[in-house]
Design an enzyme around this catalytic site. Structure first.
Site, PDB file in Angstrom:
ATOM      1  N   GLU A 169       0.826  -1.209   0.000  1.00 31.57           N
ATOM      2  CA  GLU A 169       0.000   0.000   0.000  1.00 31.57           C
ATOM      3  C   GLU A 169       0.867   1.269   0.000  1.00 31.57           C
ATOM      4  OE1 GLU A 169      -3.316  -0.214   2.650  1.00 31.57           O
ATOM      5  OE2 GLU A 169      -3.863  -2.209   1.960  1.00 31.57           O
ATOM      6  N   ASN A 188       6.186  10.104   4.121  1.00 31.96           N
ATOM      7  CA  ASN A 188       5.021  10.655   4.792  1.00 31.96           C
ATOM      8  C   ASN A 188       3.735  10.167   4.116  1.00 31.96           C
ATOM      9  OD1 ASN A 188       3.362  12.386   6.259  1.00 31.96           O
ATOM     10  ND2 ASN A 188       3.584  14.015   4.736  1.00 31.96           N
ATOM     11  N   HIS A 408     -18.270  -8.724   6.568  1.00 34.12           N
ATOM     12  CA  HIS A 408     -16.929  -8.173   6.749  1.00 34.12           C
ATOM     13  C   HIS A 408     -16.191  -8.929   7.848  1.00 34.12           C
ATOM     14  CE1 HIS A 408     -13.972  -4.862   8.009  1.00 34.12           C
ATOM     15  NE2 HIS A 408     -13.581  -5.336   6.857  1.00 34.12           N
ATOM     16  N   HIS A 409     -15.017  -9.456   7.514  1.00 37.86           N
ATOM     17  CA  HIS A 409     -14.154 -10.124   8.493  1.00 37.86           C
ATOM     18  C   HIS A 409     -12.822  -9.394   8.556  1.00 37.86           C
ATOM     19  CE1 HIS A 409     -16.249 -14.276   7.657  1.00 37.86           C
ATOM     20  NE2 HIS A 409     -16.986 -13.500   8.433  1.00 37.86           N
ATOM     21  N   GLU A 410     -12.687  -8.444   9.443  1.00 33.79           N
ATOM     22  CA  GLU A 410     -11.362  -7.853   9.672  1.00 33.79           C
ATOM     23  C   GLU A 410     -10.657  -8.761  10.679  1.00 33.79           C
ATOM     24  OE1 GLU A 410      -9.367  -5.063   8.512  1.00 33.79           O
ATOM     25  OE2 GLU A 410      -8.102  -6.431   9.645  1.00 33.79           O
ATOM     26  N   HIS A 478      -8.614  -7.860   1.599  1.00 33.28           N
ATOM     27  CA  HIS A 478      -7.804  -6.632   1.683  1.00 33.28           C
ATOM     28  C   HIS A 478      -6.556  -6.946   2.501  1.00 33.28           C
ATOM     29  CE1 HIS A 478     -10.519  -3.151   0.361  1.00 33.28           C
ATOM     30  NE2 HIS A 478     -10.989  -4.257  -0.156  1.00 33.28           N
ATOM     31  N   GLU A 479      -5.485  -6.277   2.177  1.00 31.09           N
ATOM     32  CA  GLU A 479      -4.181  -6.477   2.838  1.00 31.09           C
ATOM     33  C   GLU A 479      -3.658  -7.907   2.697  1.00 31.09           C
ATOM     34  OE1 GLU A 479      -6.307  -3.262   4.024  1.00 31.09           O
ATOM     35  OE2 GLU A 479      -6.726  -5.047   5.185  1.00 31.09           O
ATOM     36  N   GLU A 503      -9.019   4.507  -0.584  1.00 29.26           N
ATOM     37  CA  GLU A 503      -9.159   4.909   0.822  1.00 29.26           C
ATOM     38  C   GLU A 503      -8.029   5.842   1.278  1.00 29.26           C
ATOM     39  OE1 GLU A 503      -9.096   1.156   2.894  1.00 29.26           O
ATOM     40  OE2 GLU A 503      -6.922   0.965   2.722  1.00 29.26           O
TER      41      GLU A 503
HETATM   42  C1  NOJ Z   1      -8.363  -1.598   5.516  1.00 30.66           C
HETATM   43  C2  NOJ Z   1      -9.241  -1.887   4.349  1.00 30.66           C
HETATM   44  O1  NOJ Z   1      -8.560  -1.675   3.137  1.00 30.66           O
HETATM   45  C3  NOJ Z   1     -10.445  -0.994   4.460  1.00 30.66           C
HETATM   46  O2  NOJ Z   1     -11.250  -1.137   3.319  1.00 30.66           O
HETATM   47  C4  NOJ Z   1     -11.179  -1.316   5.721  1.00 30.66           C
HETATM   48  O3  NOJ Z   1     -12.233  -0.396   5.873  1.00 30.66           O
HETATM   49  C5  NOJ Z   1     -10.269  -1.216   6.947  1.00 30.66           C
HETATM   50  N1  NOJ Z   1      -9.060  -1.932   6.729  1.00 30.66           N
HETATM   51  C6  NOJ Z   1     -10.938  -1.780   8.177  1.00 30.66           C
HETATM   52  O4  NOJ Z   1     -11.129  -3.156   8.049  1.00 30.66           O
HETATM   53 CA    CA Z   2      -6.148  -1.435   2.753  1.00 37.17          CA
END
Ligand code: NOJ
Ligand code: CA
Length: 699
Positions: A169, A188, A408-410, A478-479, A503
C-alpha cells in the site's frame, strides 16, 4: 490442444547444452544454456533486441547442497499449446492461451538430484518455473533461497514499490533503475515502513520502459505453497534477483516432491497495450476447480464504509477508552457508530432504489474498540454483533428489497484466530444468506513473526478461497498478498485489494494522479482489484474544514475508473447523499457493467494515460473509460470496435472546461451524441482527469 513435437527420454541421446524456444509470432526468443560447471542460464530477446542478458537460474537448499550448478541435461521436451478457455467472470468471454513450451530435465551429478526447468514463450512474454519431480534424494526439503536472475540490458525507467513484506500500500516511485533506493520514497505516506527489507529490495510486479521504447514487466503467476517474490536490485548493474519472503525463522519455503515453483514472468512488447491487456498470468494458472460456478456472480455494491474513512462515523461502538474503563465490562455507546440497523437499512434502500446488488457493512461485530496496533490475538470472533446491529432484521430487510449483504471479516492480522473461527463465521454467513465476504489483514501477522507475503500467509489466503468455495461463498481480501491469477482456479476469489486503494485519499497524502495509470500494468495483471472508486465529494474539507486530504482525481476520472480498473466486484464508494447531490453523474455508475464479453485497450502508457472500451457480457452496450495523470490530455478515439450498421446513443461524462484534480475537481459536463462504428470521439481530459462514456445501440 496439446501438440506433441519432439521429446526423447532415451538414454544415450545427446542433448546440446543450448536450447531455444520462440513465441508463436517468433518475435520473442528465449535461449537456455548450461554454462561452465553445469550452471543453468537463460536469456531473452524481443525482435532481436536483448531484453534479458545471460541470467542464472537456481535454488539454494537448507540441507544436502544447492541446486545451482553441476547439472547435465537428461532430456528436452517441446510442445505447442493453442487453446481458448472461458473465465467464469472476466474481461472477455474467451481467453486465448497460445505458447510454445520447452522443458529441460536436469540432473546433478554429485547428488543425483533432478529438477526440470520449464519455459513457456507467449506472444507477449516468457515464463519459467522450477519443477521438482518425486525422487529418493529430494523428498521433504527446505528452500533457503531462490536465485533467479533477471539481468536487464539498460537503465530503464521503472515504477517501483519498496520491498515491504507486509504491504503493497504505497504510491509508486517513478525513476531510473539506477536511482532506485528506499531513501528516495515519500516517507510521509500514511503507513509505517517497518517491514521494508532493504534499500534496494523492490516489489514485483515491476513495470519498466527501456530508452528505446520496450515495455518490460517482471512478475509471477500461480504463487501456491510458496512465498511471494520480491526483487533484489543491483542499481548500477540493472540486475534483479528473486528475493523470496522468509518465514518467522528465516527460511523461504517448505516443500515436498513432486512440486513446482510459481512461474516467473517477463512480459515484453514495444506496445504498452500488449502488456496491460495480457492474459499470461491467468493462463499460467490451473483451470477452475469449481464445477458448478452458477453461484459466482458479479456485484456492484455500496456500503457503510466511506463514512468511517472520512470520520463521519466509527467502526467501534464504544470508543477505545470507554471499553477499557467500563467497570462492569459493558460497552457504553459513543453515538457515532456507523453499523447500526437503521443506518444499514438506509443503505439497503439506496442500493435497491438504484439497482445495486449488495451492501457491505463494516464495524458490525464486537471488537473494534481495541482492534489495531496491539498485536492482540483474539480481537474478533466474526459472529457476535454489536447491540445496535440486528443481524436478522438487517438480513430480512435486505431480502425483502432484493439486496445481498456483504459480510466483513477484519482479522487485524490475527490469522490464527481467524482460522479457529472460520467454520462458525461461514455458518453465520450461510444462515443469513451472505453470498460474499470482504476480509482484512491490517497489522502484524499472528502467528507472530510471519509476514503477509510469506509461504504461511500465501497458504492462508488460498486456503480461505478454497474453504469459501466449498461453502459457495465469494471472497474479496484486503491487505492480502497480491494475487497472481489464482482467481482462474478459484473464481469465487472475486477480488482483492493488495495495493494502495482509494481509501488512502481520505486520510493520507493520497494517491498521486498517475497512480491509477500504473496499477493496470502492475497489480491488476494478477487479478481484479477492489479499488473502491466513485468518490464524488473529492475534498475532505467538505466534512471537516481543517482537513487537507483529498482524492487526487477529478469527479469524471472517478467514473472512468469503473472501466479502466477491471473488477467483477465494484463498489460505489461515496455516501448516498453525495450521489443524490450529483445524480446526473451517478447515472454512469448505476449503468456501468462489471462483467464483460470483450475488452479493448485502445491507448496505454504506464504512468501517463489509459483508454479502455468494454462490452457488457449481457447486452450490446459498450462502456469506455479514459484517464490521464496530472497532465491534461486531448485525444480522439476511433469507435471502430462498435458493431457496423448500428447507431449508438453515446453519453459522455467528462471534465468541465475549468476542471483540475486539485483546483476544481467537481467541474464536469455530460453530453449526448449519436455515433456509429465510423465515428471518432474527441475527449478532453483535465489534469488528473478522465472521461467515461456509455454507448447503447438505438436501432
Ligand atoms: C483496511 C481496508 O482496506 C479498508 O477497506 C477497511 O475499511 C479497513 N481496513 C478496516 O477493516
Ligand atoms: Ca487497505
Amino acid at each position: 490442444m496439446k501438440k506433441y513435437i519432439a521429446i526423447s527420454f532415451l538414454l544415450l541421446v545427446f542433448f546440446s547444452n543450448a536450447q531455444t524456444v520462440q513465441s508463436p509470432s517468433k518475435q520473442i526468443t528465449l535461449d537456455f544454456k548450461l554454462i561452465e560447471n553445469g550452471k543453468p542460464t537463460y536469456s531473452a530477446t524481443y525482435k532481436n533486441k536483448p531484453v534479458i542478458a545471460t541470467s542464472r537460474l537456481g535454488i539454494k537448499l537448507k540441507e544436502g547442497g544447492d541446486l545451482m550448478d553441476g547439472f547435465s541435461i537428461d532430456s528436452v521436451g517441446q510442445w505447442t499449446i493453442n487453446e481458448t478457455w472461458k473465465p467464469v467472470l472476466g474481461e472477455q468471454t474467451n481467453i486465448k492461451n497460445n505458447y510454445n513450451e520447452l522443458t529441460i530435465a536436469l540432473s546433478q551429478k554429485a547428488t543425483g538430484r533432478k529438477i526440470n526447468i520449464t519455459f513457456k514463450a507467449f506472444d507477449e512474454g516468457v515464463a519459467f518455473r522450477y519443477e521438482f519431480p518425486k525422487q529418493k534424494n529430494l523428498n521433504y526439503f527446505i528452500i533457503s533461497d531462490e536465485k533467479s536472475e533477471f539481468n536487464l540490458t539498460g537503465n530503464h525507467k521503472t515504477f517501483w514499490l519498496p520491498g515491504d513484506f507486509d504491504s503493497q500500500e504505497y504510491a509508486y516511485t517513478e525513476s531510473k533503475l539506477s536511482e532506485v533506493s528506499t531513501d528516495n520514497i515519500d516517507k510521509n505516506n500514511g503507513i509505517n515502513l517497518k517491514s521494508i527489507a532493504g534499500k534496494y529490495v523492490i516489489q514485483s510486479p515491476l513495470m519498466m520502459k527501456s530508452a528505446d521504447g520496450l515495455y518490460i514487466n517482471i512478475f509471477e503467476a500461480a504463487v501456491i505453497n510458496y512465498p511471494v517474490m520480491h526483487l533484489d536490485l543491483v542499481p548500477n548493474e540493472f540486475k534483479l534477483t528473486s528475493h523470496l519472503v522468509p518465514n518467522a525463522i528465516g527460511y523461504k519455503a517448505y516443500l515436498q516432491t513432486p512440486c513446482v515453483s510459481p512461474w516467473r514472468t517477463i512480459m515484453v512488447s514495444n506496445d504498452a497495450r500488449d502488456i496491460v491487456g495480457s492474459k499470461i498470468i491467468l493462463n499460467l494458472n490451473e483451470p477452475s476447480k469449481i464445477e458448478d460456478a452458477s453461484w459466482i456472480k458479479p456485484m456492484k455494491y455500496v456500503g457503510v464504509w466511506w463514512e468511517m474513512h472520512v470520520g463521519k462515523s466509527t467502526w467501534d461502538f464504544a470508543g477505545s477508552q470507554n471499553a477499557q474503563n467500563a467497570a462492569d465490562g459493558k460497552l457504553i455507546p459513543t453515538g457515532k457508530h456507523g453499523a447500526t440497523t437503521e443506518n444499514t437499512k438506509h443503505y439497503i434502500d439506496f442500493a435497491a432504489k438504484n439497482g445495486f446488488d449488495g451492501v457491505l457493512v463494516e464495524g458490525w461485530n464486537v471488537g473494534w474498540e481495541d482492534w489495531f496496533g496491539n498485536w492482540k490475538e483474539n480481537v474478533f470472533d466474526f459472529t457476535t454483533p454489536y447491540p445496535d446491529f440486528d443481524l436478522k432484521a438487517v438480513n430480512d430487510y435486505a431480502k425483502s428489497k432484493g439486496i445481498k449483504m456483504i459480510m466483513h471479516h477484519e482479522t487485524s492480522g490475527s490469522v490464527a484466530n481467524y482460522e479457529r473461527h472460520l467454520d462458525r463465521a461461514m455458518d453465520l454467513m450461510k444462515k443469513y444468506g451472505y453470498p460474499a465476504v470482504k476480509s482484512g489483514y491490517v497489522g502484524r501477522i499472528i502467528p507472530r513473526g510471519e509476514f503477509h507475503d510469506g509461504q504461511t500467509m500465501v497458504n492462508h489466503f488460498n486456503y480461505v478461497a478454497q474453504r469459501m468455495a466449498e461453502n459457495k461463498l465469494m471472497v474479496n481480501s484486503h491487505e492480502s498478498s497480491r494475487p497472481t491469477g489464482y482467481s482462474r482456479t478459484y473464481p469465487n476469489y472475486i477480488a482483492a485489494e493488495a495495493a494502495r486503494g482509494n481509501e488512502f485519499n481520505a486520510w493520507s497524502n493520497g494517491n498521486p494522479p498517475m497512480h491509477e495509470t500504473i496499477l493496470p500494468f502492475t497489480r491488476l495483471l494478477g487479478g481484479p482489484m477492489d479499488y473502491t472508486p466513485g468518490i464524488f465529494e473529492i475534498k475532505m474539507s467538505f466534512y471537516d474544514k481543517t482537513k487537507t486530504a483529498q482524492v487526487h482525481t477529478t469527479l469524471a476520472k472517478q467514473l472512468a475508473l469503473y472501466v479502466t480498473m477491471y473488477s467483477p466486484l465494484q463498489m460505489a464508494a461515496d455516501l448516498p447523499e453525495n450521489y443524490e447531490k450529483y445524480a446526473d453523474a451517478f447515472q454512469f455508475i448505476k449503468e456501468v457493467a462489471v462483467d464483460w464479453q470483450d475488452s479493448k485497450y485502445l491507448e496505454a502508457e504506464p504512468g501517463d494515460y489509459l483508454t479502455v472500451a468494454r462490452k457488457d457480457k449481457n447486452s450490446e452496450k459498450w462502456f469506455l473509460g479514459a484517464i490521464t495523470d496530472e497532465n491534461p490530455r486531448n485525444t480522439e478515439i476511433k469507435l471502430d470496435f462498435l458493431s457496423p450498421n448500428k447507431k449508438y446513443k453515446a453519453i459522455i461524462y467528462q471534465d468541465g472546461k475549468a476542471a483540475h484534480w486539485e483546483k476544481n475537481p467537481i467541474n464536469y459536463e455530460i453530453k449526448t451524441l449519436t455515433v456509429t462504428s465510423k465515428s471518432k470521439l474527441k475527449l478532453v481530459l483535465a489534469g488528473g482527469g478522465g472521461a467515461a462514456v456509455s454507448l447503447e445501440p438505438v436501432n
